[in-house]
Design an enzyme around this catalytic site. Structure first.
Site, PDB file in Angstrom:
ATOM      1  N   GLU A   1       2.027   1.080   1.005  1.00 51.59           N
ATOM      2  CA  GLU A   1       3.387   1.624   1.101  1.00 51.59           C
ATOM      3  C   GLU A   1       3.474   2.639   0.258  1.00 51.59           C
ATOM      4  OE1 GLU A   1       5.334  -1.642  -0.541  1.00 51.59           O
ATOM      5  OE2 GLU A   1       7.364  -1.180   0.360  1.00 51.59           O
TER       6      GLU A   1
ATOM      7  N   LYS B   1      10.389  -0.077   7.399  1.00 47.90           N
ATOM      8  CA  LYS B   1      10.283  -1.383   7.034  1.00 47.90           C
ATOM      9  C   LYS B   1      11.635  -2.054   7.378  1.00 47.90           C
ATOM     10  CE  LYS B   1       9.320  -3.423   2.463  1.00 47.90           C
ATOM     11  NZ  LYS B   1       8.867  -3.308   0.937  1.00 47.90           N
TER      12      LYS B   1
ATOM     13  N   CYS C   1       4.641  -4.336   3.283  1.00 46.59           N
ATOM     14  CA  CYS C   1       4.703  -5.141   2.294  1.00 46.59           C
ATOM     15  C   CYS C   1       5.372  -6.405   2.388  1.00 46.59           C
ATOM     16  CB  CYS C   1       5.249  -4.277   1.067  1.00 46.59           C
ATOM     17  SG  CYS C   1       4.647  -5.293  -0.502  1.00 46.59           S
TER      18      CYS C   1
END
Ligand code: ACM
Length: 269
Positions: free
Chosen positions: A38, A109, A143
């Protein structure tokens, strides 16, 4: 298929240098698919909007994207790279995937962690992380998305053979959770995590490393330590992920059909 990760410590706020490192790793990796952490091009902590103005880029209209595309075309390595994306004057914590034929996509994300919510917009499409390559389907997550097993299950129900997880992990459980996700979904998972520490005001982030590749039976096929930058590439037979049987009586998807929320299962063969 040769698939791997590069566990690194990005240089905070040094987009150009990080991109050079990333391109060099792609050139030498000899991987067919290579996954970076990330925010690999910028580092994790965002002190202010100016940092994002300086360290983000847009896809596909940017020199940064064009340069990455050239490297992917010349090496034939599908590359998945976490980066701060600028889109319509907003910023997203995104992962870019580029295929050697020049096709590409961006996953934004969905589940932002902690103060990421101050600077990034949340994505709204889990599907945008799905791409096909070499006859298999891949699903990108970033993540803290790991905290939501629904996202993994959703990707798997869409036919994904391998989850590609770009991470900057600070909580201690994710590597274990991803291993369990492999087992209970019979999919390959790869977590490409970062190492090192970042601080800003009262916040200290210690990133946990231990990037890994896990088979559908939960076997750890590759595992980095928590301290070193490292490239690991493994030759994987992804067809193993088509077998959803646990034993002769239990097939995950047949058993799940008894549970009504999983409407996608109607399409499952
Ligand atoms: C995280 O989502 N980077 C912890």
């Amino acid at each position: 298929m040769r698939i791997g990760f590069y566990q690194l410590k990005p240089l905070h706020g040094e987009k150009e240098k990080n991109l050079e490192i990333i391109k060099e790793v792609i050139r030498k990796s000899r991987a067919e698919i290579l996954v970076f952490p990330e925010l690999a091009t910028s580092g994790y902590l965002v002190p202010d909007r100016e940092f994002l103005e300086k360290n983000s880029f847009s896809v596909p209209d940017s020199r940064e994207f064009e340069d990455l595309l050239k490297v992917v075309r010349s090496t034939g390595t599908v590359s998945v790279i976490g980066f701060p994306e600028k889109f319509n004057e907003r910023f997203y914590n995104s992962a870019l995937y580029i295929l050697p034929d020049g096709s590409f996509g961006v996953y934004r994300k969905v589940h932002l962690f902690y103060k990421e919510k101050l600077y990034f917009e949340g994505g709204d499409s889990v599907e945008s992380g799905i791409f096909e390559y070499g006859g298999f389907k891949f699903g990108v997550m970033i993540c803290f998305d790991w905290f939501f097993p629904e996202q993994v299950r959703y990707l798997v129900l869409k036919g994904v053979n391998m989850i590609l997880h770009c991470a900057n992990l600070v909580l201690p459980w994710s590597q274990r959770a991803m291993r369990i996700y492999s087992v209970i979904n019979r999919v390959f998972t790869l977590t490409s995590n970062r190492i090192g520490e970042e601080r800003y005001k009262d916040d200290v982030y210690v990133f946990t490393g231990k990037s890994q590749i896990v088979s559908p039976s939960g076997k750890i096929l590759a595992r980095a330590n928590s301290k070193s930058e490292v490239l690991r590439v493994k030759d994987l037979d992804l067809s193993e992920s088509y077998n959803k049987n646990i034993n002769e009586f239990n097939n995950i998807f047949e058993d799940l059909k008894r549970f009504y929320p999983y409407k996608e299962l109607k399409d499952w063969k």
